[in-house]
Enzyme design. Structure first.
Site, PDB file in Angstrom:
ATOM      1  N   TYR A 103      -2.326   6.716   2.910  1.00  0.00           N
ATOM      2  CA  TYR A 103      -2.669   6.218   1.563  1.00  0.00           C
ATOM      3  C   TYR A 103      -1.954   7.054   0.499  1.00  0.00           C
ATOM      4  CZ  TYR A 103      -5.453   5.460  -2.678  1.00  0.00           C
ATOM      5  OH  TYR A 103      -5.852   5.203  -3.976  1.00  0.00           O
ATOM      6  N   GLY A 162     -11.101  -5.929  -8.458  1.00  0.00           N
ATOM      7  CA  GLY A 162     -11.394  -4.531  -8.123  1.00  0.00           C
ATOM      8  C   GLY A 162     -12.251  -3.856  -9.195  1.00  0.00           C
TER       9      GLY A 162
HETATM   10  N1  LIG Z   1     -11.221   3.901  -5.881  1.00  0.00           N
HETATM   11  C1  LIG Z   1     -10.890   5.177  -6.007  1.00  0.00           C
HETATM   12  O1  LIG Z   1     -11.686   6.078  -5.717  1.00  0.00           O
HETATM   13  C2  LIG Z   1      -9.543   5.572  -6.560  1.00  0.00           C
HETATM   14  C3  LIG Z   1      -9.212   6.942  -6.657  1.00  0.00           C
HETATM   15  C4  LIG Z   1      -7.965   7.304  -7.176  1.00  0.00           C
HETATM   16  C5  LIG Z   1      -7.076   6.322  -7.565  1.00  0.00           C
HETATM   17  N2  LIG Z   1      -7.422   5.002  -7.448  1.00  0.00           N
HETATM   18  C6  LIG Z   1      -6.439   3.998  -7.850  1.00  0.00           C
HETATM   19  O2  LIG Z   1      -6.981   3.304  -8.974  1.00  0.00           O
HETATM   20  C7  LIG Z   1      -6.568   1.937  -8.929  1.00  0.00           C
HETATM   21  C8  LIG Z   1      -7.785   1.031  -9.054  1.00  0.00           C
HETATM   22  O3  LIG Z   1      -8.658   1.275  -7.964  1.00  0.00           O
HETATM   23  P1  LIG Z   1     -10.022   0.467  -7.768  1.00  0.00           P
HETATM   24  O4  LIG Z   1     -11.069   1.480  -7.467  1.00  0.00           O
HETATM   25  O5  LIG Z   1     -10.224  -0.507  -8.889  1.00  0.00           O
HETATM   26  O6  LIG Z   1      -9.692  -0.305  -6.419  1.00  0.00           O
HETATM   27  P2  LIG Z   1     -10.546  -1.425  -5.681  1.00  0.00           P
HETATM   28  O7  LIG Z   1     -11.889  -1.571  -6.319  1.00  0.00           O
HETATM   29  O8  LIG Z   1     -10.482  -1.140  -4.229  1.00  0.00           O
HETATM   30  O9  LIG Z   1      -9.730  -2.750  -5.986  1.00  0.00           O
HETATM   31  C9  LIG Z   1      -8.460  -2.961  -5.437  1.00  0.00           C
HETATM   32  C10 LIG Z   1      -7.945  -4.260  -5.986  1.00  0.00           C
HETATM   33  O10 LIG Z   1      -6.653  -4.469  -5.414  1.00  0.00           O
HETATM   34  C11 LIG Z   1      -6.621  -5.773  -4.881  1.00  0.00           C
HETATM   35  N3  LIG Z   1      -5.687  -5.892  -3.774  1.00  0.00           N
HETATM   36  C12 LIG Z   1      -5.712  -5.254  -2.575  1.00  0.00           C
HETATM   37  N4  LIG Z   1      -4.704  -5.700  -1.797  1.00  0.00           N
HETATM   38  C13 LIG Z   1      -4.044  -6.634  -2.533  1.00  0.00           C
HETATM   39  C14 LIG Z   1      -2.920  -7.460  -2.293  1.00  0.00           C
HETATM   40  N5  LIG Z   1      -2.290  -7.469  -1.110  1.00  0.00           N
HETATM   41  N6  LIG Z   1      -2.491  -8.294  -3.282  1.00  0.00           N
HETATM   42  C15 LIG Z   1      -3.141  -8.332  -4.472  1.00  0.00           C
HETATM   43  N7  LIG Z   1      -4.221  -7.594  -4.764  1.00  0.00           N
HETATM   44  C16 LIG Z   1      -4.663  -6.747  -3.798  1.00  0.00           C
HETATM   45  C17 LIG Z   1      -8.051  -6.042  -4.401  1.00  0.00           C
HETATM   46  O11 LIG Z   1      -8.225  -7.422  -4.207  1.00  0.00           O
HETATM   47  P3  LIG Z   1      -9.328  -7.994  -3.154  1.00  0.00           P
HETATM   48  O12 LIG Z   1     -10.643  -7.955  -3.882  1.00  0.00           O
HETATM   49  O13 LIG Z   1      -8.854  -9.369  -2.862  1.00  0.00           O
HETATM   50  O14 LIG Z   1      -9.300  -7.078  -1.964  1.00  0.00           O
HETATM   51  C18 LIG Z   1      -8.809  -5.480  -5.594  1.00  0.00           C
HETATM   52  O15 LIG Z   1      -8.823  -6.395  -6.653  1.00  0.00           O
HETATM   53  C19 LIG Z   1      -5.759   1.790  -7.648  1.00  0.00           C
HETATM   54  O16 LIG Z   1      -4.403   1.948  -7.936  1.00  0.00           O
HETATM   55  C20 LIG Z   1      -6.197   2.953  -6.789  1.00  0.00           C
HETATM   56  O17 LIG Z   1      -5.196   3.354  -5.878  1.00  0.00           O
HETATM   57  C21 LIG Z   1      -8.635   4.619  -6.974  1.00  0.00           C
END
Ligand SMILES: NC(=O)c1ccc[n+]([C@@H]2O[C@H](COP(=O)([O-])OP(=O)(O)OC[C@H]3O[C@@H](n4cnc5c(N)ncnc54)[C@H](OP(=O)(O)O)[C@@H]3O)[C@@H](O)[C@H]2O)c1
Length: 333
Positions: free
Chosen positions: A158, A40
């Site tokens: 979510y 991610g």
């Molecule tokens: N993105 C945003 O705008 C945002 C905003 C606020 C908070 N957050 C929080 O910040 C954190 C990091 O977000 P990010 O932007 O880095 O997210 P991201 O880029 O969408 O990455 C999500 C990661 O979680 C993994 N994942 C999803 N389902 C899974 C499963 N069943 N088992 C194991 N791994 C799984 C994905 O793997 P795959 O590559 O295999 O799918 C990916 O590595 C998260 O907790 C998110 O809720 C994000």
């Protein structure tokens, strides 16, 4: 480290062969972190900016599937025993906000239930867990930035699933830190900044939501800040005093429209090939752009607690945008 080596070796940043007794130049014991969500935005940023006094070990979905509760605890236990981490960083999440409305069970499992099991396994080994959450736990009805003491009221599946995850992690591990962030972007994966660059290169006009306000936060800054926090925890005589909830976003705020205008203006000045003129980046309301999941209109988070406890000054969101544009230009991904 570059993306290629991360992709080739998702479980390590190349330093995982260091022994636990190895020290850095300042005589700090190298501190190993076990990171879920290695593919991610945040997982990759944590790998890319891992400092010499830390040792990053990343877990992909293949290594540890948070959607498979029947194997999660056994697999995590085996990983912990093999890796012997000092900290666990749970960045993995079901982040498809709109899709979650129709994949409720999957989102709930990955975001709401699995983090609690990860936290509880970590607790058995007395390992602190840092768990990332979101401004979408709020309903956006407040006018000032939300503090950690403000009541939550998520508007979407979510948001509700992430809130359940916060409770589960807190209940499962006394040493847990919950870090709420917002509008994450980076050179990696899918995010608003990259979507705007793509659409801006294809279209003559763009309409972007202007009545939702928040802080676009760079995954690179989140990663650097996480390591700074880990240093404080590592060096503290009483790490339990830091357990709890923190808001962790970039400084300043804007709307999605303001964010798009700024990033496209910067990109144009840097020589990115764009078709859309800046004056054709138009405003639209959330009502004009209905989505399956409702978003809070006001998602600003007050970061005073983070600043006071850890001495961290959030970087302005525009600095993060400039940094990511530069990385994209240099193909650093
Ligand atoms: N993105 C945003 O705008 C945002 C905003 C606020 C908070 N957050 C929080 O910040 C954190 C990091 O977000 P990010 O932007 O880095 O997210 P991201 O880029 O969408 O990455 C999500 C990661 O979680 C993994 N994942 C999803 N389902 C899974 C499963 N069943 N088992 C194991 N791994 C799984 C994905 O793997 P795959 O590559 O295999 O799918 C990916 O590595 C998260 O907790 C998110 O809720 C994000």
């Amino acid at each position: 480290m570059n993306n290629e080596s991360q992709t080739d070796h998702p479980e390590t940043n190349g330093r995982s062969q260091l022994s636990d007794n190895m020290t850095d130049q300042n005589n700090h014991k190298t501190c190993r972190v076990l990171v879920t969500g290695a593919t991610g935005q945040l997982g990759r940023s944590l790998a890319a900016c891992c400092p010499p006094d830390f040792d990053y070990v990343g877990l992909t979905r293949q290594d540890l599937d948070l959607g498979d509760l029947s194997t999660l605890q056994t697999k995590l236990q085996a990983k912990i025993e093999a890796v012997q981490p000092s900290f666990i960083l749970n960045t993995a999440a079901y982040t498809a906000v709109d899709q979650a409305e129709s994949e409720v069970e999957q989102a709930w499992c990955v975001n709401g239930v699995a983090p609690g099991l990860v936290a509880a396994v970590a607790a058995r080994y007395q390992i602190p867990i840092l768990h990332y959450s979101t401004d979408y736990v709020f309903d956006g009805q407040k006018s000032d930035p939300y503090t950690e003491a403000d009541p939550t009221n998520p508007l979407s599946v979510y948001g509700r699933s992430k809130l359940a995850g916060e409770y589960a992690v807190t209940a499962g591990n006394d040493l847990s830190l919950i870090l709420r962030t917002s509008w994450v972007f980076s050179q990696y994966g899918h995010n608003f900044l990259k979507t705007m660059l793509r659409l801006g290169a294809e279209r003559d006009t763009l309409a972007v939501v202007s009545d939702q306000v928040g802080a676009p936060t760079s995954a690179h800054w989140l990663a650097q800040t996480t390591y700074a926090m880990l240093r404080t925890l590592r060096d503290s005589q009483l790490p339990t005093q830091y357990a709890g909830l923190y808001h962790m976003t970039a400084g300043g705020h804007t709307s999605w429209h303001g964010y798009a205008q700024y990033l496209l203006t910067q990109a144009q000045e840097m020589g990115f090939e764009l078709r859309v003129p800046i004056d054709q980046v138009l405003m639209q309301t959330s009502a004009q752009y209905p989505t399956p999941a409702a978003r809070p209109l006001m998602g600003r988070l007050d970061t005073t607690r983070l600043q006071t406890a850890f001495g961290i000054e959030p970087e302005h969101w525009q600095t993060g945008v400039q940094d990511v544009l530069m990385r994209l230009q240099k193909c650093e991904f």
